[in-house]
Structures are given as structure tokens and as C-alpha cells.
Design a protein around this motif. Structure first.
Motif: not given
Ligand SMILES: C[S@@+](CC[C@H](N)C(=O)[O-])C[C@H]1O[C@@H](n2cnc3c(N)ncnc32)[C@H](O)[C@@H]1O
Length: 185
Positions: A24-28, A30-32, A51-53, A96-98, A107-110, A113-115
Motif C-alpha cells: 500500500d503506497a499511500t497508507m492514510g 489504512g482502508g486499503d 510520510i505522516q506518523k 496508490f490512492n493519491l 498540504r501533505l498530499a501526494t 515528482a515523488s508520485t
Molecule cells: C488519499 S490518502 C490515502 C488514503 C488511504 N489509502 C486510506 O485508505 O485511508 C493519501 C495519503 O498519501 C500520503 N502521502 C503523501 N505523500 C506521500 C509519499 N511521498 N509517500 C507515501 N505516502 C504519501 C498522505 O500522507 C496521505 O495519508
């Protein structure tokens, strides 16, 4: 009605089997991650990045409360470093859930460049037949830069090596999200 995550979960359920190795590249919240842990089962493995604790602590609690198997590793690092955590050709499914976490800090969106770096890294990690599920958002705070960069990248993927299927909420106004499935042939 199918929300974008439900739409993607439909394909993830088809893909992930007991014993699968997933990312899961974007945990958030934790749904995925939860879905991947359940589907992969006790013999499988799931790596989840954020990237968020706070995403890690919320997801850890969610997974413990849900009683999923102890098959996950939650990683406080950017998904653009994912090749440091898994070997090439070993992964069945990468999700990936961007965008940003609803209710969280926008501001902590994906970021584009890193995506793109993470998407580039994800392809060699996949097994043959492996899949990337990708939810793309645009408009509002998110803007269009990431969507456009990802769509341009997808268009260039070698059709002999990858199947790219993009769905559309065709009659929905206001920049609907775009679900994408990439399959490694
Ligand atoms: C739309 S949310 C994901 C929702 C998640 N899949 C869920 O089920 O709740 C996007 C997540 O990507 C994280 N994110 C942003 N940049 C990132 C990076 N470079 N690497 C990993 N996660 C990143 C954000 O912190 C945010 O929690």
C-alpha cells in the motif's frame, strides 16, 4: 453506487490471494492496507507507506482492532523509496490512492515528482501478472498537475509489457476521480 475506492477494491479482490505480497503506497487511514492484509492472509505480506506518523498510528490501531493477520509492516517513509524494501519481481499488487487524507492536512498530499518516482519504482517490483491499482484525484486544492503528469506517464508505458485500463465517471461533473489499473504482462 461505486465510489472510486470500491471500484478499485473490486479488482484488488480479484488479484490478491492468500500468500500474496502487496504494497500500500499511500497508507492514510489504512482502508486499503486492511483489505490487503485480509486478502493476503497469514501466509502473505503487506508493506504500507506513509510520510505522516499519524497515518501509521491510526492504521496500526485499525488493523489491531480489525484483527487482521500479523502480516503487515507499516513504514514511515516516502513511497518513492519502495525499492529499498522489496525485491524486483516479487509483488502481486501495489495500491496508490493519491491526494490528501480527507479531514487531514491538505498540504501533505501526494506530489507529482515523488508520485512519478514511486510509480516508476513500482513496475519492476511487480511479478508477471502483478497489478497496480491507482486512484487519481484532481481539482480543488489538488489542482491538475499530478493528474496530468500521471496520465502522460501512463500513456507512454510499453503496450507489450503493460496493460493500462483507465475508467471514467463519464457523466459525473466537477473533475471526477480517475481509477486506473496497470497489469504487468
Ligand atoms: C488519499 S490518502 C490515502 C488514503 C488511504 N489509502 C486510506 O485508505 O485511508 C493519501 C495519503 O498519501 C500520503 N502521502 C503523501 N505523500 C506521500 C509519499 N511521498 N509517500 C507515501 N505516502 C504519501 C498522505 O500522507 C496521505 O495519508
Amino acid at each position: 453506487m461505486y465510489q472510486i475506492t470500491e471500484w478499485c477494491h473490486h479488482f484488488i479482490r480479484e488479484q490478491v490471494r492468500p500468500g500474496s505480497f502487496c504494497i500500500d503506497a499511500t497508507m492514510g487511514n489504512g482502508g486499503d492496507t486492511e483489505l490487503l492484509c485480509r486478502l493476503a492472509g497469514p501466509e502473505g505480506r503487506v508493506l504500507a507507506f506513509d510520510i505522516q506518523k499519524s497515518a501509521l498510528s491510526r492504521t496500526e490501531k485499525r488493523l489491531r482492532d480489525a484483527g487482521v493477520p500479523d502480516n503487515f509492516r507499516l513504514i514511515l517513509d516516502s513511497h518513492s523509496h519502495m525499492t529499498q524494501y522489496a525485491d524486483a519481481g516479487t509483488i502481486d499488487c501495489i495500491v496508490f490512492n493519491l491526494g490528501y487524507l480527507p479531514g487531514g492536512d491538505h498540504r501533505l498530499a501526494t506530489k507529482p515528482a515523488s508520485t512519478l518516482r514511486a510509480l516508476e519504482q513500482s513496475l519492476p517490483l511487480l511479478k508477471k501478472g502483478g497489478m497496480v491499482s491507482l486512484c487519481i484525484y484532481s481539482g480543488g486544492d489538488t489542482g491538475f498537475e499530478e493528474r496530468d503528469a500521471v496520465l502522460a506517464w501512463l500513456k507512454e508505458l510499453d503496450p507489450r509489457k503493460y496493460l493500462v485500463v483507465l475508467s471514467s465517471y463519464y457523466n459525473r461533473p466537477n473533475n471526477p476521480p480517475i481509477p486506473v489499473i496497470i497489469q504487468k504482462l
